[in-house]
Design an enzyme around this catalytic site. Structure first.
Site, short mmCIF file in Angstrom:
data_model
loop_
_atom_site.label_atom_id
_atom_site.label_comp_id
_atom_site.label_asym_id
_atom_site.label_seq_id
_atom_site.Cartn_x
_atom_site.Cartn_y
_atom_site.Cartn_z
N ASP A 9 14.00 -32.71 -5.27
CA ASP A 9 15.10 -33.41 -4.63
C ASP A 9 15.23 -34.77 -5.31
O ASP A 9 14.27 -35.27 -5.92
CB ASP A 9 14.78 -33.57 -3.14
CG ASP A 9 15.78 -34.44 -2.42
OD1 ASP A 9 16.99 -34.15 -2.52
OD2 ASP A 9 15.37 -35.43 -1.78
N GLY A 44 21.78 -32.32 -2.90
CA GLY A 44 23.08 -32.13 -2.28
C GLY A 44 24.20 -32.77 -3.09
O GLY A 44 25.37 -32.50 -2.86
#
Length: 273
Positions: A9, A44
């Protein structure tokens, strides 16, 4: 265990609070790639907002990958080939807009290399700062969505959004993947599309076993890949329930948590926990 892939991430994991990568972490990841380990950036963020970090880590040189939009797209950095892409239909985005009005929260999505919203707000501004994408405030949100998009976000104050999240995860479970990436970002992708499901597709493409994968994250949209990977790692700054779901908890993003995992489990060839 010899690990062949490390999945990271970005915000609050690989990146420090000023959105930079520490020299120790950068060196560890470059050394890992020199050993043949694939580095996957899984965020994201839209693809455009991840490319500068991919360039900084020389992912194209080593044939590594970007997994953007919470798993909505997989990109081979060396060839620029799109290995996987999912979308929400125009009608789905229109429906999400109607729900956002009902719940009285802000909404935005991506058209081309722009963030589209119909209401200027501080949370969409944060998204723009994180991704480097400009904001286009439109008079009619639905009219601006003329083609499928990869994902959409409802954004608002964390205490408000957590109530909306619980409600919509139950209401929309049959049609969307619904997850929070930050306390003020509630993300919607095609049903069944998460970082974990896309990671599964990627390792099948690469001929890598899940036991040979390390995945590191700090938030709820990282949970699927943390649970999927052979070694699922939570950052020291992650919420307690993310830590409980992980196989291993490392240091914080401000204290080289990623570098410490790479050094221990890849560069020093330590035995996996």
């Amino acid at each position: 265990m010899t690990y062949k892939m490390i999945v990271l991430d970005l915000d609050d994991t690989l990146l420090r609070d000023d959105h930079t990568i520490s020299e120790r972490t950068k060196k560890a990841l470059m050394d890992a790639q020199e050993k043949g380990v694939k580095v996957v950036l899984a965020s994201g963020r839209p693809t455009f907002g991840m490319k500068p970090i991919a360039k900084e880590l020389s992912l194209a040189k080593y044939g590594s990958f970007i997994l953007s939009f919470n798993g909505g797209k997989i990109i081979n950095c060396q060839t620029n080939e799109e290995l996987f892409s999912s979308t929400l239909s125009i009608n789905q985005v229109h429906d999400l807009y109607d729900i956002s009005r009902r719940e009285n929260v802000y909404i935005h999505t991506y058209v081309g290399d722009e963030i589209i919203t119909d209401q200027d707000n501080q949370y969409t501004t944060i998204e723009s700062e994180l991704t480097g994408l400009p904001i286009r405030v439109v008079p009619n949100f639905k009219a601006a969505i003329t083609e499928p998009v990869v994902k959409s976000l409802m954004v608002d104050a964390p205490e408000k959004l957590i109530v909306v999240e619980e409600k919509l995860q139950a209401e929309l479970a049959d049609e969307y993947s619904v997850m929070r990436s930050k306390p003020f970002f509630l993300e919607f992708t095609e049903k069944g599309v998460t970082k974990g499901t896309s990671l599964n597709q990627l390792i099948n493409e690469c001929g890598i076993k899940r036991e040979e994968v390390i995945a590191i994250g700090d938030s709820y949209n990282d949970l699927s890949m943390i649970e999927f990977a052979g070694l699922g790692v939570a950052m020291g700054n992650a919420p307690e329930d993310i830590k409980l779901a992980a196989d291993y908890v490392t240091d914080t993003n401000m204290n080289d948590g990623v570098a410490k995992v790479v050094e221990q489990f890849i560069l020093n060839q330590a035995i996996s926990v």
